[in-house]
Write a protein that holds these residues in place. Sequence first.
Motif, short mmCIF file in Angstrom:
data_model
loop_
_atom_site.label_atom_id
_atom_site.label_comp_id
_atom_site.label_asym_id
_atom_site.label_seq_id
_atom_site.Cartn_x
_atom_site.Cartn_y
_atom_site.Cartn_z
N VAL A 95 0.84 -1.20 0.00
CA VAL A 95 0.00 0.00 0.00
C VAL A 95 0.87 1.25 0.00
O VAL A 95 0.63 2.20 -0.76
CB VAL A 95 -0.95 0.00 1.22
CG1 VAL A 95 -1.58 1.38 1.42
CG2 VAL A 95 -2.04 -1.05 1.04
N ALA A 96 1.91 1.27 0.83
CA ALA A 96 2.81 2.42 0.88
C ALA A 96 3.52 2.62 -0.45
O ALA A 96 3.70 3.75 -0.91
CB ALA A 96 3.83 2.23 2.01
N ASP A 150 1.14 4.05 -3.00
CA ASP A 150 0.95 5.49 -2.75
C ASP A 150 2.06 6.30 -3.42
O ASP A 150 1.83 7.44 -3.83
CB ASP A 150 0.95 5.77 -1.25
CG ASP A 150 -0.31 5.29 -0.54
OD1 ASP A 150 -1.31 5.01 -1.24
OD2 ASP A 150 -0.28 5.19 0.70
N LYS A 151 3.25 5.70 -3.53
CA LYS A 151 4.39 6.42 -4.12
C LYS A 151 4.46 6.29 -5.63
O LYS A 151 4.73 7.27 -6.32
CB LYS A 151 5.69 5.90 -3.51
CG LYS A 151 5.91 6.28 -2.06
CD LYS A 151 7.34 6.02 -1.62
CE LYS A 151 7.69 4.54 -1.66
NZ LYS A 151 9.05 4.26 -1.13
N ILE A 166 -7.27 -1.23 2.67
CA ILE A 166 -7.89 0.07 2.46
C ILE A 166 -9.27 0.13 3.11
O ILE A 166 -9.63 1.10 3.78
CB ILE A 166 -8.01 0.38 0.95
CG1 ILE A 166 -6.63 0.54 0.33
CG2 ILE A 166 -8.85 1.63 0.71
CD1 ILE A 166 -5.78 1.61 0.94
N ARG A 173 -6.64 9.53 0.09
CA ARG A 173 -5.29 9.28 0.62
C ARG A 173 -4.56 8.24 -0.24
O ARG A 173 -3.33 8.21 -0.27
CB ARG A 173 -5.36 8.77 2.07
CG ARG A 173 -5.85 9.79 3.07
CD ARG A 173 -5.54 9.35 4.49
NE ARG A 173 -6.16 8.09 4.86
CZ ARG A 173 -7.39 7.97 5.35
NH1 ARG A 173 -8.12 9.07 5.54
NH2 ARG A 173 -7.87 6.79 5.68
N HIS A 174 -5.34 7.39 -0.92
CA HIS A 174 -4.77 6.33 -1.74
C HIS A 174 -5.41 6.40 -3.13
O HIS A 174 -6.34 5.63 -3.44
CB HIS A 174 -5.03 4.96 -1.12
CG HIS A 174 -4.64 4.85 0.32
ND1 HIS A 174 -3.32 4.77 0.74
CD2 HIS A 174 -5.39 4.80 1.46
CE1 HIS A 174 -3.28 4.68 2.06
NE2 HIS A 174 -4.51 4.69 2.52
N TRP A 213 -4.85 5.38 -6.00
CA TRP A 213 -4.83 4.16 -6.82
C TRP A 213 -5.91 3.17 -6.42
O TRP A 213 -6.21 2.22 -7.16
CB TRP A 213 -3.46 3.47 -6.67
CG TRP A 213 -3.11 3.23 -5.24
CD1 TRP A 213 -2.39 4.06 -4.41
CD2 TRP A 213 -3.50 2.13 -4.41
NE1 TRP A 213 -2.31 3.55 -3.14
CE2 TRP A 213 -2.97 2.35 -3.12
CE3 TRP A 213 -4.23 0.97 -4.65
CZ2 TRP A 213 -3.15 1.45 -2.07
CZ3 TRP A 213 -4.42 0.07 -3.60
CH2 TRP A 213 -3.89 0.33 -2.33
#
Length: 246
Positions: free
Chosen positions: A23-24, A27-28, A68, A98-99, A101
């Motif tokens: 997930v992190a 996010d990138k 999520i 916040r996410h 994707w």
Amino acid sequence: MTQQTDAAPRVRLNRDRVLHAAVALADKIGIDAISMRRLAQELDVVPMALYKHVQNKEELLDGMVELIISEIDPPQLDSDWKAAIRNRVLSARSTLQRHPWARQAIESRIHPTPAVLEYQDSFAGMFLAGGFTPDLAHHVMHALGGRMWGFTQELFDGSAAPAAQTPPRVDPEAQAAMFAQMAERYPNIVTIATATPHDADSVVGHGCDDQFEFEFALDLLLDGFEQLHRRGWSSTRAATGTPGSV
């Protein structure tokens, strides 16, 4: 005598750590760039180490979606159905913002996971707890659609581009010139497009205040659901044209 080493002990890999790292990373770099090899590099492990916890990328995406969903506020059981649904939808929207994707990941799931089904079931439960008949609850769930997850396809975004794609900024002078040119052929569109101040930081497109528009449409739906509920609406009566069914 035992030698001291400066190397930090390796953190033991488990499914939860894999999913949080995925997930992190998404996010990138976005969901399309995620691969088992890329994630393994992020975790400083060999790719084969991941397969002990997720069988393939599809299972990885399933787990990411579940993570999520866990960030979305749970149903407020002490609230009336309308407030409970509104609050949960807006929590989902905040989570997906916040996410960025996550929308693509959710829409790409062919088979709903238990977490997805539980999330949908919670909405059905809030309507039923509010006194909706199963028939009405069925139809309002269809009407709510993607807003259940906090997103919708906007009218003025100009394309079916992913929600994470932000439209380029439009120069005010260029926009004014564009509207002046459009006014000759499309006067009605220009009239409504220029009737309300626009938000330059909008993620919808062309500067519309996407949060306001989302809540406006959500409240229209909830008000409509409430009216149908109060009138005792049913699909059978609507199909036969029974008075009071529309």
